[in-house]
Scaffold this active site. Structure first.
Site, mmCIF file in Angstrom:
data_model
loop_
_atom_site.group_PDB
_atom_site.id
_atom_site.type_symbol
_atom_site.label_atom_id
_atom_site.label_comp_id
_atom_site.label_asym_id
_atom_site.label_seq_id
_atom_site.Cartn_x
_atom_site.Cartn_y
_atom_site.Cartn_z
ATOM 1 N N GLN A 195 0.764 -1.168 0.054
ATOM 2 C CA GLN A 195 0.059 -0.050 -0.135
ATOM 3 C C GLN A 195 0.874 1.098 -0.052
ATOM 4 O O GLN A 195 2.177 1.215 0.166
ATOM 5 C CB GLN A 195 -0.945 0.061 1.232
ATOM 6 C CG GLN A 195 -1.988 -1.257 1.026
ATOM 7 C CD GLN A 195 -3.006 -1.242 2.203
ATOM 8 O OE1 GLN A 195 -3.273 -0.145 2.642
ATOM 9 N NE2 GLN A 195 -3.595 -2.168 2.704
ATOM 10 N N LYS A 211 2.202 7.366 6.584
ATOM 11 C CA LYS A 211 0.937 6.480 6.184
ATOM 12 C C LYS A 211 -0.196 7.381 6.182
ATOM 13 O O LYS A 211 -0.370 7.925 7.228
ATOM 14 C CB LYS A 211 0.790 5.403 7.039
ATOM 15 C CG LYS A 211 2.056 4.158 6.784
ATOM 16 C CD LYS A 211 1.803 2.868 7.556
ATOM 17 C CE LYS A 211 2.987 1.898 7.161
ATOM 18 N NZ LYS A 211 2.354 0.483 7.836
ATOM 19 N N GLU A 232 -4.396 -0.529 5.612
ATOM 20 C CA GLU A 232 -3.386 -0.125 6.545
ATOM 21 C C GLU A 232 -3.755 1.420 7.132
ATOM 22 O O GLU A 232 -4.020 2.226 6.404
ATOM 23 C CB GLU A 232 -2.040 -0.053 5.839
ATOM 24 C CG GLU A 232 -1.190 -1.277 5.674
ATOM 25 C CD GLU A 232 0.069 -1.101 5.268
ATOM 26 O OE1 GLU A 232 0.632 0.109 5.073
ATOM 27 O OE2 GLU A 232 0.783 -2.123 4.925
ATOM 28 N N ALA A 328 6.374 7.929 11.176
ATOM 29 C CA ALA A 328 7.162 6.961 12.117
ATOM 30 C C ALA A 328 8.679 7.359 11.645
ATOM 31 O O ALA A 328 9.118 7.631 10.693
ATOM 32 C CB ALA A 328 6.956 5.823 11.909
ATOM 33 N N ALA A 329 9.486 7.532 12.869
ATOM 34 C CA ALA A 329 10.935 7.701 12.651
ATOM 35 C C ALA A 329 11.519 6.750 11.802
ATOM 36 O O ALA A 329 11.392 5.499 12.110
ATOM 37 C CB ALA A 329 11.518 8.199 13.911
ATOM 38 N N LEU A 331 14.556 4.004 10.627
ATOM 39 C CA LEU A 331 15.601 3.295 11.360
ATOM 40 C C LEU A 331 16.788 4.113 10.650
ATOM 41 O O LEU A 331 16.834 4.380 9.282
ATOM 42 C CB LEU A 331 15.524 1.773 11.342
ATOM 43 C CG LEU A 331 14.204 1.429 12.072
ATOM 44 C CD1 LEU A 331 14.180 -0.044 12.110
ATOM 45 C CD2 LEU A 331 14.523 1.840 13.769
ATOM 46 N N ASP A 397 -1.383 -9.548 10.794
ATOM 47 C CA ASP A 397 -0.543 -9.498 9.752
ATOM 48 C C ASP A 397 0.858 -9.667 10.014
ATOM 49 O O ASP A 397 1.733 -8.831 9.521
ATOM 50 C CB ASP A 397 -0.828 -8.172 8.942
ATOM 51 C CG ASP A 397 -0.092 -8.200 7.410
ATOM 52 O OD1 ASP A 397 -0.131 -9.204 6.903
ATOM 53 O OD2 ASP A 397 0.379 -7.015 7.344
ATOM 54 N N GLU A 402 11.899 -8.345 12.484
ATOM 55 C CA GLU A 402 13.380 -8.159 12.029
ATOM 56 C C GLU A 402 14.135 -7.813 13.190
ATOM 57 O O GLU A 402 13.649 -7.604 14.138
ATOM 58 C CB GLU A 402 13.385 -6.830 11.070
ATOM 59 C CG GLU A 402 12.827 -6.833 9.733
ATOM 60 C CD GLU A 402 13.024 -5.607 8.833
ATOM 61 O OE1 GLU A 402 13.807 -4.783 9.336
ATOM 62 O OE2 GLU A 402 12.192 -5.436 7.754
ATOM 63 N N ASP A 417 5.482 -2.021 11.070
ATOM 64 C CA ASP A 417 4.747 -2.360 10.015
ATOM 65 C C ASP A 417 3.203 -2.781 10.823
ATOM 66 O O ASP A 417 2.861 -4.021 10.890
ATOM 67 C CB ASP A 417 4.874 -3.392 8.991
ATOM 68 C CG ASP A 417 3.843 -3.233 7.948
ATOM 69 O OD1 ASP A 417 3.013 -2.112 7.948
ATOM 70 O OD2 ASP A 417 4.082 -4.004 7.058
#
Length: 523
Positions: A195, A211, A232, A328-329, A331, A397, A402, A417
């Site tokens: 998306q 998002k 989402e 969102a910050a 990484l 989902d 990670e 996510d």
């Protein structure tokens, strides 16, 4: 003689006629006078009535408006009192000893990133580096002093082996403020994913993943949609961060503290974005620009390019130009801090007809425990922590997770996510808890926090409401509706009941509870 008598008779008749006519005229005059007086009185009464009616109506209206105002004030006062009560619960939660357990210093080798040696740093900074190709960015004057670092860099340097950021990290408030208000100088579509998502850049070279809003807060996911076809949601990303990792203490974008105590998710903040000034006018993504259009009612819209819901029928539209979204910050770049993607053992089949192995075999966990990295260390309880988080949010989902490669198998799981969470509040999905049900294993610290959040003085729905109320988008509307907040309490009880059943099935509590806080003593 006869003549005289006849004349007298005629004279008498004339006088009778005159008297008759006079009396008739007098009667007519009296009747007209009475009628005229009656009309005047009626007109006067009508005038009085017409004058009084609006006055009475205005008086009634004023009374109604006054009553409404009084009711409105009372309602507002009740809301303020409720909000103050929720904030008090939040303060009480983070004052609890369970949220103030001393943590040992981070060993030097457990930091994800390090600054270069002073000699090389001095050589590198002998000249100030300024981007010559990109307009809108600030000159960089960084050195080994953290005071010179922007919030996003301090966030990156604060990532360690076991957590995304330190407990009560004061830098996170500055990072949240940057995400919520700093000028955006670039916006391009993020490659990959199903998306639409945008990578937005700030003048200090920080970046965030945007998002956009795709669903109203009070909407539930269509029951006919499969979990892999769901939208989402921007508010899900924000709420997931508050639930999973941290909490805003009283004061706008104040000090951040964890509700569940995990601290494994990048900070996420809500923001209103002008899709013309902060996307279309500044993007270098030509494919993205071609998807902009004006809706029939004059709203600015775009849809980008992606696998799902990137079409005019599912466009992102401003009102008329501003659209809500989560930021969102980002990484650290993978060239600096490579990450490894792990397929979850409890991954769903992502098929309309097939079942995954864990759905077919109740003893599935026994085989998982024999496979690295779940055969040692904390990986299994880390995954069950994530399972509890997902169940509370109703997130189906979670197909992968990670970790940072630098730390090998002994590190925390990155919870990325979460946009498909908080889709439904009227139904719980018990299959999400399969790892906990099948493995009957949980961290002691997690169990104690879950128990604490089930108590009235620290109720999860109340502290979440207080936390989310301080996000910038809360001024538009609450991030989670009351039914979603109530669902959190209901699901929390399910987690506790599941653990209770596990304890009944095992002879020793140590078979179920992994004690990660040995020195902590319960009251």
């Amino acid at each position: 003689m006869r003549v005289c008598t006849r004349r007298r008779s005629q004279t008498l008749r004339v006088w009778l006629v005159v008297v008759f006519l006079s009396v008739h005229l007098l009667v007519v005059s009296l009747v007209l006078s009475i009628y005229h007086t009656s009309c005047e009185l009626q007109s006067y009464n009508d005038a009085q009535t017409s004058t009084t009616a609006p006055t009475e109506k205005a008086s009634t209206t004023e009374k109604g408006e006054t009553t409404k105002a009084v009711v409105g004030i009372a309602t507002k006062e009740a809301e303020l009192n409720d909000a103050a009560g929720d904030l008090a619960k939040l303060e009480a939660l983070f004052s609890h000893p369970l949220y103030n357990i001393p943590t040992p210093p981070v060993p030097d080798g457990d930091w994800l990133l390090k600054l270069k040696a002073k000699g090389k740093e001095k050589e590198r900074n002998s000249q100030q580096w300024v981007s010559a190709n990109e307009e809108g960015y600030d000159p960089i004057q960084w050195n080994t002093s953290t005071n010179t670092h922007p919030p996003w860099l301090r966030f990156h340097l604060g990532i360690s082996r076991w957590q995304m950021y330190q407990q009560k990290d004061p830098n996170l408030s500055a990072l949240a403020q940057q995400l919520a208000s700093h000028r955006i100088v670039s916006a391009v579509q993020k490659s990959g994913g199903t998306q639409l998502k945008l990578v937005m850049s700030f003048p200090n070279y920080g970046q965030a993943l945007f998002k956009p809003m795709k669903q109203e807060r009070d909407e539930e996911t269509n029951v006919n949609l499969y979990y892999f076809s769901d939208f989402e949601r921007h508010n899900a990303e924000i709420a997931a961060f508050h639930l999973d990792r941290y909490q805003l203490s009283p004061g706008a974008l104040g000090q951040l503290t964890s509700i569940l105590g995990f601290r494994r998710m990048p900070p996420a903040v809500g923001r209103l974005i002008n899709v013309i000034k902060e996307v279309k006018d500044i993007t270098t993504d030509h494919k993205l620009v071609t998807t902009f259009f004006t809706s029939p009612v004059g709203n600015a819209c775009f849809y980008g390019q992606c696998s799902y819901y990137c079409s005019t029928e599912h466009a992102i539209c401003g009102r008329p130009r501003e659209v809500e979204g989560s930021l969102a910050a980002m990484l650290p770049d993978e060239s600096l801090a490579p990450r490894r993607s792990w397929r979850s053992p409890w991954r769903r089949s992502y098929s309309r007809s097939k079942l995954a192995d864990w759905e077919k075999y109740s003893n599935y966990c026994d085989s998982v425990k024999k496979i690295p990295p779940y055969d040692r260390g904390t990986r299994l309880v880390d995954l069950i922590d994530m399972t509890i988080l997902d169940f509370l949010m109703s997130n189906m989902d979670r197909h992968h997770y990670e970790t940072f490669e630098k730390f090998g198998n002994d590190t925390f799981l990155i919870h990325l996510d979460n946009g498909r969470a908080f889709g439904r509040y009227s139904k719980d999905e018990p299959s999400i808890l399969a790892p906990l049900v099948q493995c009957c294993r949980i961290r002691r610290s997690t169990l104690l926090r879950v128990r604490l959040l089930s108590l009235a003085p620290y109720r999860l729905s109340d502290v979440m409401r207080a936390s989310l109320s301080q996000d910038p988008l809360a001024e538009v509307a609450p991030l989670l509706t009351e039914p979603h907040l109530s669902a959190l309490d209901r699901r929390l009880e399910t987690v506790l009941q599941t653990v209770h059943e596990c304890l009944q099935q095992h002879q020793h509590h140590s078979d179920v509870i992994y004690d990660d806080i040995i020195d902590y003593r319960e009251d």
